[in-house]
Design a protein around this motif. Structure first.
Motif, PDB file in Angstrom:
ATOM      1  N   GLN A 115       0.823  -1.203   0.000  1.00 37.61           N
ATOM      2  CA  GLN A 115       0.000   0.000   0.000  1.00 37.61           C
ATOM      3  C   GLN A 115       0.860   1.258   0.000  1.00 37.61           C
ATOM      4  N   TYR A 116       2.128   1.099   0.369  1.00 36.26           N
ATOM      5  CA  TYR A 116       3.001   2.249   0.505  1.00 36.26           C
ATOM      6  C   TYR A 116       4.309   2.033  -0.244  1.00 36.26           C
ATOM      7  N   ARG A 117       4.936   3.115  -0.620  1.00 39.18           N
ATOM      8  CA  ARG A 117       6.253   3.086  -1.240  1.00 39.18           C
ATOM      9  C   ARG A 117       7.196   3.907  -0.360  1.00 39.18           C
ATOM     10  N   VAL A 118       8.292   3.289   0.076  1.00 35.16           N
ATOM     11  CA  VAL A 118       9.277   3.991   0.888  1.00 35.16           C
ATOM     12  C   VAL A 118      10.172   4.821  -0.025  1.00 35.16           C
ATOM     13  N   LEU A 119      10.221   6.109   0.222  1.00 32.88           N
ATOM     14  CA  LEU A 119      11.022   7.023  -0.589  1.00 32.88           C
ATOM     15  C   LEU A 119      12.402   7.252   0.004  1.00 32.88           C
ATOM     16  N   GLY A 120      12.545   7.019   1.277  1.00 28.90           N
ATOM     17  CA  GLY A 120      13.834   7.228   1.916  1.00 28.90           C
ATOM     18  C   GLY A 120      13.816   6.741   3.350  1.00 28.90           C
ATOM     19  N   HIS A 121      14.916   6.114   3.763  1.00 29.33           N
ATOM     20  CA  HIS A 121      15.101   5.685   5.158  1.00 29.33           C
ATOM     21  C   HIS A 121      16.539   6.045   5.513  1.00 29.33           C
ATOM     22  N   ILE A 122      16.701   7.071   6.324  1.00 31.11           N
ATOM     23  CA  ILE A 122      18.027   7.577   6.641  1.00 31.11           C
ATOM     24  C   ILE A 122      18.148   7.830   8.133  1.00 31.11           C
ATOM     25  N   ALA A 123      19.391   7.895   8.606  1.00 33.02           N
ATOM     26  CA  ALA A 123      19.650   8.190  10.014  1.00 33.02           C
ATOM     27  C   ALA A 123      21.029   8.819  10.149  1.00 33.02           C
ATOM     28  N   TRP A 124      21.172   9.660  11.171  1.00 33.66           N
ATOM     29  CA  TRP A 124      22.459  10.266  11.484  1.00 33.66           C
ATOM     30  C   TRP A 124      22.470  10.619  12.969  1.00 33.66           C
ATOM     31  N   ARG A 125      23.635  11.025  13.478  1.00 36.07           N
ATOM     32  CA  ARG A 125      23.770  11.442  14.869  1.00 36.07           C
ATOM     33  C   ARG A 125      24.285  12.869  14.921  1.00 36.07           C
ATOM     34  N   GLN A 126      23.846  13.591  15.942  1.00 27.40           N
ATOM     35  CA  GLN A 126      24.227  14.990  16.037  1.00 27.40           C
ATOM     36  C   GLN A 126      24.100  15.496  17.469  1.00 27.40           C
ATOM     37  N   PRO A 127      24.888  16.519  17.816  1.00 32.73           N
ATOM     38  CA  PRO A 127      24.665  17.209  19.092  1.00 32.73           C
ATOM     39  C   PRO A 127      23.496  18.171  18.928  1.00 32.73           C
ATOM     40  N   THR A 128      22.878  18.541  20.031  1.00 35.85           N
ATOM     41  CA  THR A 128      21.760  19.470  19.978  1.00 35.85           C
ATOM     42  C   THR A 128      22.108  20.753  20.724  1.00 35.85           C
ATOM     43  N   VAL A 129      21.501  21.826  20.290  1.00 35.11           N
ATOM     44  CA  VAL A 129      21.728  23.132  20.907  1.00 35.11           C
ATOM     45  C   VAL A 129      20.374  23.794  21.106  1.00 35.11           C
ATOM     46  N   GLU A 130      20.403  24.992  21.673  1.00 41.79           N
ATOM     47  CA  GLU A 130      19.172  25.751  21.846  1.00 41.79           C
ATOM     48  C   GLU A 130      18.543  26.056  20.494  1.00 41.79           C
ATOM     49  N   ARG A 131      17.253  26.271  20.517  1.00 42.97           N
ATOM     50  CA  ARG A 131      16.505  26.472  19.282  1.00 42.97           C
ATOM     51  C   ARG A 131      17.046  27.641  18.460  1.00 42.97           C
ATOM     52  N   ALA A 132      17.433  28.726  19.134  1.00 38.75           N
ATOM     53  CA  ALA A 132      17.912  29.906  18.418  1.00 38.75           C
ATOM     54  C   ALA A 132      19.237  29.662  17.716  1.00 38.75           C
ATOM     55  N   GLU A 133      19.991  28.653  18.159  1.00 40.55           N
ATOM     56  CA  GLU A 133      21.300  28.374  17.582  1.00 40.55           C
ATOM     57  C   GLU A 133      21.304  27.135  16.691  1.00 40.55           C
ATOM     58  N   SER A 134      20.179  26.501  16.534  1.00 42.59           N
ATOM     59  CA  SER A 134      20.113  25.254  15.768  1.00 42.59           C
ATOM     60  C   SER A 134      20.265  25.515  14.271  1.00 42.59           C
ATOM     61  N   ARG A 135      20.774  24.521  13.567  1.00 37.96           N
ATOM     62  CA  ARG A 135      20.952  24.609  12.120  1.00 37.96           C
ATOM     63  C   ARG A 135      20.195  23.478  11.440  1.00 37.96           C
ATOM     64  N   ALA A 136      19.672  23.783  10.283  1.00 37.27           N
ATOM     65  CA  ALA A 136      18.888  22.809   9.540  1.00 37.27           C
ATOM     66  C   ALA A 136      19.801  21.796   8.859  1.00 37.27           C
ATOM     67  N   VAL A 137      19.321  20.567   8.747  1.00 34.73           N
ATOM     68  CA  VAL A 137      20.035  19.482   8.065  1.00 34.73           C
ATOM     69  C   VAL A 137      19.313  19.189   6.756  1.00 34.73           C
ATOM     70  N   HIS A 138      20.074  19.147   5.664  1.00 31.58           N
ATOM     71  CA  HIS A 138      19.504  18.907   4.343  1.00 31.58           C
ATOM     72  C   HIS A 138      19.219  17.420   4.164  1.00 31.58           C
ATOM     73  N   VAL A 139      17.962  17.079   3.906  1.00 29.64           N
ATOM     74  CA  VAL A 139      17.580  15.695   3.649  1.00 29.64           C
ATOM     75  C   VAL A 139      16.871  15.629   2.298  1.00 29.64           C
ATOM     76  N   HIS A 140      17.138  14.580   1.541  1.00 27.09           N
ATOM     77  CA  HIS A 140      16.520  14.434   0.228  1.00 27.09           C
ATOM     78  C   HIS A 140      16.629  12.978  -0.216  1.00 27.09           C
ATOM     79  N   ALA A 141      15.891  12.655  -1.265  1.00 24.54           N
ATOM     80  CA  ALA A 141      15.850  11.279  -1.748  1.00 24.54           C
ATOM     81  C   ALA A 141      17.193  10.800  -2.264  1.00 24.54           C
ATOM     82  N   GLY A 142      18.043  11.706  -2.716  1.00 26.17           N
ATOM     83  CA  GLY A 142      19.340  11.312  -3.240  1.00 26.17           C
ATOM     84  C   GLY A 142      20.260  10.693  -2.213  1.00 26.17           C
ATOM     85  N   LEU A 143      19.984  10.913  -0.929  1.00 28.31           N
ATOM     86  CA  LEU A 143      20.830  10.328   0.110  1.00 28.31           C
ATOM     87  C   LEU A 143      20.746   8.812   0.118  1.00 28.31           C
ATOM     88  N   MET A 144      19.660   8.255  -0.390  1.00 26.95           N
ATOM     89  CA  MET A 144      19.517   6.804  -0.438  1.00 26.95           C
ATOM     90  C   MET A 144      20.576   6.172  -1.318  1.00 26.95           C
TER      91      MET A 144
END
Length: 257
Positions: A115-144
């Motif tokens: 019933q479903y098609r998986v477009l991407g299954h990815i994982a990574w590890r990262q430290p976390t910071v306060e919301r005001a200092e956080s940075r976005a991580v680029h995710v896309h289908a090409g990572l597969m």
């Protein structure tokens, strides 16, 4: 009618997930207490999927192009290490090999559901910071592609072998089925912000347009923007009428902590 169709999609999806949660039984250990000023590390795991037969909702969607994503600086995920290399203490923002995924059973259930098609299954590890200092991580289908090149340890039958009618190329190359950013931050609670553009030229709302006898542009891109407070070690489902994101955030004890 539109409401009933959307409720049917959600009911079907949640029924699938309810049965899976008892199977997965994710037993993950919380990270050790952190030094006051040390950032806490987490493993971020995402499954992006779509229904094989999407149901038109009749909703009005704005014309959207992929370059309309926010232009803020983002972090690019590094390719995963080869399975033969002892990973040890991986660096931040590096794609993980499937052997380190926690939602493999859920991935397989989605694939086997037909019933479903998986477009991407990815994982990574990262430290976390306060919301005001956080940075976005680029995710896309090409990572597969980076992951499948080094996933010799994962059985071939686990990969999605369903035909994808949207595998087509334009002058710029193959269009990404999803592309956007994920931002994780930690203050009192974990927060996850998703800004994902989904591409599907087959979703045209043709039935509703014909019934209403109105002119409408061809919609190929759909955008999901959501901010969600998360609980670590719990599976969260981020909903959109045409695709979905399953997210699992788990504490990770980094050697440098």
């Amino acid at each position: 009618m539109r409401h009933n169709k959307r409720m049917a999609i959600k009911t079907l999806t949640y029924t699938l997930f309810t049965g899976l949660l008892g199977i997965i039984a994710v037993s993950l250990v919380h990270a050790a207490p952190q030094a006051k000023d040390a950032p806490r590390w987490f493993q971020v795991e995402l499954i992006v999927f779509e229904p094989i037969q999407p149901v038109a909702t009749g909703e009005v969607w704005p014309v959207l192009k992929p370059d309309e994503q926010t232009g803020a600086e983002v972090i690019e995920l590094a390719p995963p290490l080869q399975p033969v290399v002892r990973q040890g203490n991986p660096r931040a923002f590096q794609l993980l090999n499937p052997a380190e995924f926690a939602m493999t059973d859920l991935d397989e259930k989605l694939l086997n559901s037909r019933q479903y098609r998986v477009l991407g299954h990815i994982a990574w590890r990262q430290p976390t910071v306060e919301r005001a200092e956080s940075r976005a991580v680029h995710v896309h289908a090409g990572l597969m592609q980076d992951i499948t090149q080094v996933q010799a340890s994962r059985p071939t039958q686990v990969l999605n072998t369903l035909p994808d009618p949207l595998e087509q190329a334009d002058s710029a190359g193959t269009k990404r089925r999803f592309d956007g950013t994920i931002t994780l931050s930690l203050s009192r609670y974990l927060h996850l912000e998703a800004d994902i553009t989904y591409y599907n030229p087959d979703v045209y709302l043709a039935e509703q347009i014909a019934q209403q006898n109105i002119d409408a542009p061809t919609i190929e891109y759909f955008r999901l923007q959501e901010s969600r407070r998360m609980r670590s070690t719990e599976i969260h489902y981020i909903d959109h009428p045409y695709f979905g994101i399953i997210a699992l955030i788990t504490p990770f004890e980094h050697e440098g902590q």
